[in-house]
Design an enzyme around this catalytic site. Structure first.
Site, PDB file in Angstrom:
ATOM      1  N   LYS A 155      11.874 -26.879   7.381  1.00 18.70           N
ATOM      2  CA  LYS A 155      13.048 -27.027   8.249  1.00 18.70           C
ATOM      3  C   LYS A 155      13.836 -28.276   7.860  1.00 18.70           C
ATOM      4  O   LYS A 155      13.265 -29.320   7.553  1.00 18.70           O
ATOM      5  CB  LYS A 155      12.614 -27.112   9.714  1.00 18.70           C
ATOM      6  CG  LYS A 155      12.166 -25.764  10.262  1.00 18.70           C
ATOM      7  CD  LYS A 155      11.750 -25.879  11.708  1.00 18.70           C
ATOM      8  CE  LYS A 155      11.220 -24.572  12.230  1.00 18.70           C
ATOM      9  NZ  LYS A 155      12.260 -23.596  12.542  1.00 18.70           N
ATOM     10  N   GLU A 174       8.375 -22.000  23.246  1.00 18.20           N
ATOM     11  CA  GLU A 174       8.940 -20.685  22.917  1.00 18.20           C
ATOM     12  C   GLU A 174       9.193 -19.935  24.223  1.00 18.20           C
ATOM     13  O   GLU A 174       8.453 -20.117  25.189  1.00 18.20           O
ATOM     14  CB  GLU A 174       7.954 -19.878  22.074  1.00 18.20           C
ATOM     15  CG  GLU A 174       7.576 -20.517  20.756  1.00 18.20           C
ATOM     16  CD  GLU A 174       6.540 -19.686  20.011  1.00 18.20           C
ATOM     17  OE1 GLU A 174       6.907 -19.070  19.018  1.00 18.20           O
ATOM     18  OE2 GLU A 174       5.376 -19.646  20.450  1.00 18.20           O
ATOM     19  N   LYS A 188       4.010 -20.538  25.084  1.00 18.56           N
ATOM     20  CA  LYS A 188       4.810 -19.318  25.067  1.00 18.56           C
ATOM     21  C   LYS A 188       5.345 -19.062  26.467  1.00 18.56           C
ATOM     22  O   LYS A 188       4.780 -19.547  27.442  1.00 18.56           O
ATOM     23  CB  LYS A 188       3.939 -18.142  24.617  1.00 18.56           C
ATOM     24  CG  LYS A 188       3.517 -18.270  23.169  1.00 18.56           C
ATOM     25  CD  LYS A 188       2.981 -16.968  22.625  1.00 18.56           C
ATOM     26  CE  LYS A 188       2.748 -17.037  21.147  1.00 18.56           C
ATOM     27  NZ  LYS A 188       3.991 -17.181  20.364  1.00 18.56           N
ATOM     28  N   ASP A 239      -3.076 -21.367  16.614  1.00 16.85           N
ATOM     29  CA  ASP A 239      -1.852 -20.746  16.115  1.00 16.85           C
ATOM     30  C   ASP A 239      -0.734 -21.775  15.879  1.00 16.85           C
ATOM     31  O   ASP A 239       0.099 -21.575  14.997  1.00 16.85           O
ATOM     32  CB  ASP A 239      -1.377 -19.690  17.130  1.00 16.85           C
ATOM     33  CG  ASP A 239      -0.303 -18.783  16.548  1.00 16.85           C
ATOM     34  OD1 ASP A 239      -0.521 -18.270  15.432  1.00 16.85           O
ATOM     35  OD2 ASP A 239       0.744 -18.597  17.191  1.00 16.85           O
ATOM     36  N   ARG A 297       0.793  -1.227   0.000  1.00 12.07           N
ATOM     37  CA  ARG A 297       0.000   0.000   0.000  1.00 12.07           C
ATOM     38  C   ARG A 297       0.832   1.287   0.000  1.00 12.07           C
ATOM     39  O   ARG A 297       0.432   2.284  -0.564  1.00 12.07           O
ATOM     40  CB  ARG A 297      -0.920  -0.002   1.218  1.00 12.07           C
ATOM     41  CG  ARG A 297      -2.350  -0.059   0.811  1.00 12.07           C
ATOM     42  CD  ARG A 297      -3.281   0.048   1.936  1.00 12.07           C
ATOM     43  NE  ARG A 297      -2.724  -0.365   3.214  1.00 12.07           N
ATOM     44  CZ  ARG A 297      -3.464  -0.637   4.268  1.00 12.07           C
ATOM     45  NH1 ARG A 297      -4.757  -0.555   4.176  1.00 12.07           N
ATOM     46  NH2 ARG A 297      -2.932  -1.002   5.416  1.00 12.07           N
ATOM     47  N   LYS A 315       0.020 -18.761   6.699  1.00 12.76           N
ATOM     48  CA  LYS A 315      -0.929 -18.980   7.776  1.00 12.76           C
ATOM     49  C   LYS A 315      -1.316 -17.616   8.346  1.00 12.76           C
ATOM     50  O   LYS A 315      -0.521 -16.678   8.195  1.00 12.76           O
ATOM     51  CB  LYS A 315      -0.331 -19.891   8.829  1.00 12.76           C
ATOM     52  CG  LYS A 315       0.591 -19.182   9.839  1.00 12.76           C
ATOM     53  CD  LYS A 315       0.847 -20.039  11.038  1.00 12.76           C
ATOM     54  CE  LYS A 315       1.322 -19.179  12.181  1.00 12.76           C
ATOM     55  NZ  LYS A 315       1.771 -19.834  13.361  1.00 12.76           N
ATOM     56  N   HIS A 347       1.389 -26.387  12.657  1.00 12.10           N
ATOM     57  CA  HIS A 347       2.753 -26.899  12.818  1.00 12.10           C
ATOM     58  C   HIS A 347       2.812 -28.269  13.512  1.00 12.10           C
ATOM     59  O   HIS A 347       3.435 -29.196  13.038  1.00 12.10           O
ATOM     60  CB  HIS A 347       3.617 -25.917  13.620  1.00 12.10           C
ATOM     61  CG  HIS A 347       3.610 -24.523  13.064  1.00 12.10           C
ATOM     62  ND1 HIS A 347       3.710 -24.259  11.723  1.00 12.10           N
ATOM     63  CD2 HIS A 347       3.524 -23.316  13.674  1.00 12.10           C
ATOM     64  CE1 HIS A 347       3.685 -22.947  11.530  1.00 12.10           C
ATOM     65  NE2 HIS A 347       3.565 -22.358  12.693  1.00 12.10           N
ATOM     66  N   HIS A 370       5.919 -23.088   7.529  1.00  6.47           N
ATOM     67  CA  HIS A 370       7.388 -23.030   7.434  1.00  6.47           C
ATOM     68  C   HIS A 370       8.069 -24.156   8.208  1.00  6.47           C
ATOM     69  O   HIS A 370       9.236 -24.446   7.980  1.00  6.47           O
ATOM     70  CB  HIS A 370       7.929 -21.655   7.835  1.00  6.47           C
ATOM     71  CG  HIS A 370       7.794 -21.342   9.278  1.00  6.47           C
ATOM     72  ND1 HIS A 370       6.673 -20.780   9.818  1.00  6.47           N
ATOM     73  CD2 HIS A 370       8.653 -21.519  10.298  1.00  6.47           C
ATOM     74  CE1 HIS A 370       6.847 -20.635  11.115  1.00  6.47           C
ATOM     75  NE2 HIS A 370       8.035 -21.064  11.427  1.00  6.47           N
TER      76      HIS A 370
HETATM   77  P1  NAD Z   1       2.113  -6.536   8.157  1.00  5.18           P
HETATM   78  O1  NAD Z   1       0.915  -5.898   8.770  1.00  5.18           O
HETATM   79  O2  NAD Z   1       3.447  -6.208   8.708  1.00  5.18           O
HETATM   80  O3  NAD Z   1       2.136  -6.137   6.601  1.00  5.18           O
HETATM   81  C1  NAD Z   1       0.983  -6.133   5.822  1.00  5.18           C
HETATM   82  C2  NAD Z   1       1.354  -5.790   4.379  1.00  5.18           C
HETATM   83  O4  NAD Z   1       0.148  -5.806   3.615  1.00  5.18           O
HETATM   84  C3  NAD Z   1       1.957  -4.388   4.207  1.00  5.18           C
HETATM   85  O5  NAD Z   1       2.968  -4.481   3.235  1.00  5.18           O
HETATM   86  C4  NAD Z   1       0.787  -3.562   3.654  1.00  5.18           C
HETATM   87  O6  NAD Z   1       1.181  -2.488   2.827  1.00  5.18           O
HETATM   88  C5  NAD Z   1       0.061  -4.600   2.848  1.00  5.18           C
HETATM   89  N1  NAD Z   1      -1.351  -4.249   2.650  1.00  5.18           N
HETATM   90  C6  NAD Z   1      -2.292  -4.105   3.598  1.00  5.18           C
HETATM   91  N2  NAD Z   1      -3.473  -3.750   3.026  1.00  5.18           N
HETATM   92  C7  NAD Z   1      -3.258  -3.677   1.697  1.00  5.18           C
HETATM   93  C8  NAD Z   1      -4.063  -3.368   0.583  1.00  5.18           C
HETATM   94  N3  NAD Z   1      -5.355  -3.041   0.699  1.00  5.18           N
HETATM   95  N4  NAD Z   1      -3.502  -3.399  -0.647  1.00  5.18           N
HETATM   96  C9  NAD Z   1      -2.205  -3.741  -0.806  1.00  5.18           C
HETATM   97  N5  NAD Z   1      -1.395  -4.050   0.221  1.00  5.18           N
HETATM   98  C10 NAD Z   1      -1.908  -4.018   1.450  1.00  5.18           C
HETATM   99  O7  NAD Z   1       1.820  -8.097   8.134  1.00  5.18           O
HETATM  100  P2  NAD Z   1       2.886  -9.304   8.179  1.00  5.18           P
HETATM  101  O8  NAD Z   1       3.264  -9.539   9.600  1.00  5.18           O
HETATM  102  O9  NAD Z   1       3.959  -9.070   7.189  1.00  5.18           O
HETATM  103  O10 NAD Z   1       1.979 -10.542   7.755  1.00  5.18           O
HETATM  104  C11 NAD Z   1       1.537 -10.775   6.439  1.00  5.18           C
HETATM  105  C12 NAD Z   1       0.745 -12.077   6.416  1.00  5.18           C
HETATM  106  O11 NAD Z   1       1.592 -13.142   6.807  1.00  5.18           O
HETATM  107  C13 NAD Z   1      -0.428 -12.094   7.391  1.00  5.18           C
HETATM  108  O12 NAD Z   1      -1.472 -12.873   6.857  1.00  5.18           O
HETATM  109  C14 NAD Z   1       0.150 -12.783   8.619  1.00  5.18           C
HETATM  110  O13 NAD Z   1      -0.834 -13.417   9.384  1.00  5.18           O
HETATM  111  C15 NAD Z   1       1.073 -13.798   7.938  1.00  5.18           C
HETATM  112  N6  NAD Z   1       2.185 -14.255   8.785  1.00  5.18           N
HETATM  113  C16 NAD Z   1       3.080 -13.341   9.306  1.00  5.18           C
HETATM  114  C17 NAD Z   1       4.140 -13.809  10.070  1.00  5.18           C
HETATM  115  C18 NAD Z   1       5.175 -12.868  10.634  1.00  5.18           C
HETATM  116  O14 NAD Z   1       6.124 -13.367  11.226  1.00  5.18           O
HETATM  117  N7  NAD Z   1       5.032 -11.572  10.471  1.00  5.18           N
HETATM  118  C19 NAD Z   1       4.290 -15.174  10.319  1.00  5.18           C
HETATM  119  C20 NAD Z   1       3.366 -16.058   9.765  1.00  5.18           C
HETATM  120  C21 NAD Z   1       2.335 -15.570   9.000  1.00  5.18           C
END
Ligand code: NAD
Length: 484
Positions: free
Chosen positions: A182, A216, A331, A235, A51, A148, A240, A178
């Site tokens: 591993k 964790e 956790k 979660d 975004r 996920k 996992h 993920h």
């Molecule tokens: P985040 O909130 O840090 O990032 C969200 C991203 O989505 C940003 O780049 C934002 O610009 C984009 N975005 C949001 N709305 C948008 C729109 N309308 N149009 C275009 N882009 C848009 O989230 P994250 O932590 O990076 O997680 C992303 C996904 O991965 C989620 O579904 C989360 O559950 C999953 N996930 C994250 C992790 C982690 O470690 N962060 C681990 C496992 C799964």
């Protein structure tokens, strides 16, 4: 002695959510390491799409910072980093509107492998899939990577699967867990199916029980609001731990191919028996010396969500009838440690008079820290003190045994992304697997929600609530120590 790097085909990888936490912490630093290893062929491109309004130079700067922060030792390779950054582009895009789609369509090529990583909230999957098609960007060969959480129950997982299925064939969808990327998890299959030694013992004649622990030390961190609606079962267990359970319990597939492996995993999930609530212990961490309790962390003083869960499961088939599988995850535990332990049965008869203690063979497969495995075997205690027996580990820490340093043991995300480009779905969850897993966990969750089950408190930094110890004590067994 790390395996040869085989370059993949030239690709365009679009990362929706390319500015997000996951992209900056895992996906891009991982791709950078693959780039340095020579696996990413020249001409491949990575396109961040999110975004935030910025241009490609701004994005390169952001990713340079992310690689410096999360890329480990390799990030010191400044020349390599500059070459990697030159492969990046950025498009400001709105998943829910038309902004940015024409620019993306102009960038993505049709004559190379195309992959679209949906690193955004699942509520955007449908919008992205639809616009990828209406803007004629995706083709019938494109690959979609999703993260996920894949739903929060059977109904929502079905809806997500249906949304993706409306636009993509199952063979195009890569659902990431993920844990499956591993090194040790794949080694579990290599050990089981590549050696004559273990498979004959891998059944209820020789295995007493199996323990799977994912502990964790961190709390809910900045994810409090999300986690409080989810809990350890949704979660961690539904994805996992159940994936680990499947790999340890499945029948040998006829070949190491995506559908053969996933068919066998699915059979395990479908053979899981319902669990009586006496065999489930839910816990919530209390304040400890170095932090506040769960309820303060999630800012919900009345939360009944579990940050710990332990359970005893049974698989109703010929191989595993009568063998308990004990699962636990939590956790703020005493150490960060994940392992699968296969505890073999006692000897039927011991010929050694001095052998008063019980000696057991235990195969333990460590996911973290120090990925590796050890086999506890019984030997004679050295020295002239008579025929006394002791248990010693035959230890194989991969990094030591294979001469790889920490960084050479490839991160799970790196491996999985390369598998997407190769078109290999073996280590990804199929839609029916995910639904079957929810079909098993839903009734358990619904039952405790219906009776307003209050999780047992446990001290932060401990091994979980006392009741979790009792779960095994009642069966005359004990948990393995959680060691970091
Ligand atoms: P985040 O909130 O840090 O990032 C969200 C991203 O989505 C940003 O780049 C934002 O610009 C984009 N975005 C949001 N709305 C948008 C729109 N309308 N149009 C275009 N882009 C848009 O989230 P994250 O932590 O990076 O997680 C992303 C996904 O991965 C989620 O579904 C989360 O559950 C999953 N996930 C994250 C992790 C982690 O470690 N962060 C681990 C496992 C799964």
């Amino acid at each position: 002695m790390v395996s040869r790097v085989i370059p993949v085909d030239t690709f365009d990888l679009v990362i929706f959510g390319g500015t997000g936490d996951l992209a900056r912490r895992k996906i891009l630093p991982g791709l950078f390491r693959r780039f340095l290893s020579g696996q990413m062929p020249e001409g491949s491109r990575i396109i961040g799409a999110a975004r935030s309004e910025m241009d490609s130079d701004g994005y390169r700067e952001m990713i340079a910072d992310a690689v410096a922060e999360f890329g480990g030792e390799e990030s010191k390779d400044k020349k390599g980093l500059q070459a990697f950054l030159a492969c990046l582009d950025y498009v400001a895009i709105d998943a829910k509107g038309e902004g940015g789609w024409a620019e993306l369509a102009a960038l993505v090529r049709h004559d190379v492998v195309q992959a679209f990583y949906f690193s955004v909230a699942p509520s955007l999957f449908g919008d992205l899939a639809e616009r990828l098609h209406s803007n004629k960007i995706a083709t019938s060969d494109s690959r979609i990577v999703v993260e996920k959480p894949f739903g929060r129950d059977l109904e929502s997982a079905r809806a997500l699967n249906a949304t993706l299925a409306a636009h993509f064939d199952e063979s195009q969808i890569y659902r990431i867990d993920h844990y499956l990327g591993k090194e040790t998890v794949q080694n579990l299959m290599a050990v089981r199916f590549g050696n004559v030694l273990f498979e004959p013992l891998w059944n209820n004649h020789y295995v007493d029980h199996i323990q799977i622990t994912v502990a964790e030390t961190v709390g809910v961190g900045g994810r409090g609001a999300y986690y409080d609606k989810s809990g350890a079962m949704r979660d961690m267990v539904q994805n996992h731990l159940m994936q680990l359970l499947c790999l340890i319990a499945m029948e040998p597939p006829s070949q190491f191919g995506a559908d053969s492996v996933r068919d066998e995993k699915l059979k395990v999930i479908r053979a899981l028996q319902p669990i009586d609530h006496h065999h489930i212990v839910r816990g919530q961490y209390d304040a400890g010396r170095d932090g506040q309790g769960y309820r303060a962390d999630v800012e919900n003083p009345r939360s009944f969500t579990e940050s710990f869960i332990a359970m005893r499961c049974h698989i109703a088939n010929w191989r595993w009838a009568g063998v308990p599988f004990y699962l636990r995850t939590g956790k703020r535990m005493k150490a960060r440690s994940s392992e699968i332990a296969v505890v073999f049965k006692d000897l039927g008869h011991s010929i050694f008079e001095e052998d008063e203690a019980r000696h057991r063979n235990i195969l333990s497969i460590r996911l973290q820290p120090n990925e590796g495995m050890d086999l506890q075997v019984t030997i004679k205690e050295p020295g002239p003190g008579g025929m006394r027996l002791i248990d010693v580990p035959l230890d194989m820490t991969f990094a030591e045994a294979l001469g790889a340093d920490d960084h050479e043991v490839t991160d799970a995300y790196e491996r999985l992304i390369m598998d997407v480009i190769r078109g290999n779905q073996t280590l990804f969850m199929r839609g029916d697997e995910v639904e079957a897993a929810w079909a098993w966990t839903d009734p358990l969750i619904n039952a405790w929600e219906a009776r307003n089950d209050v999780p047992k408190l446990y001290d932060a930094g401990s091994a979980g609530p006392e009741d979790a110890m009792m779960l095994l004590h009642r069966d005359g067994r004990r948990w393995r120590e959680i060691k970091g």
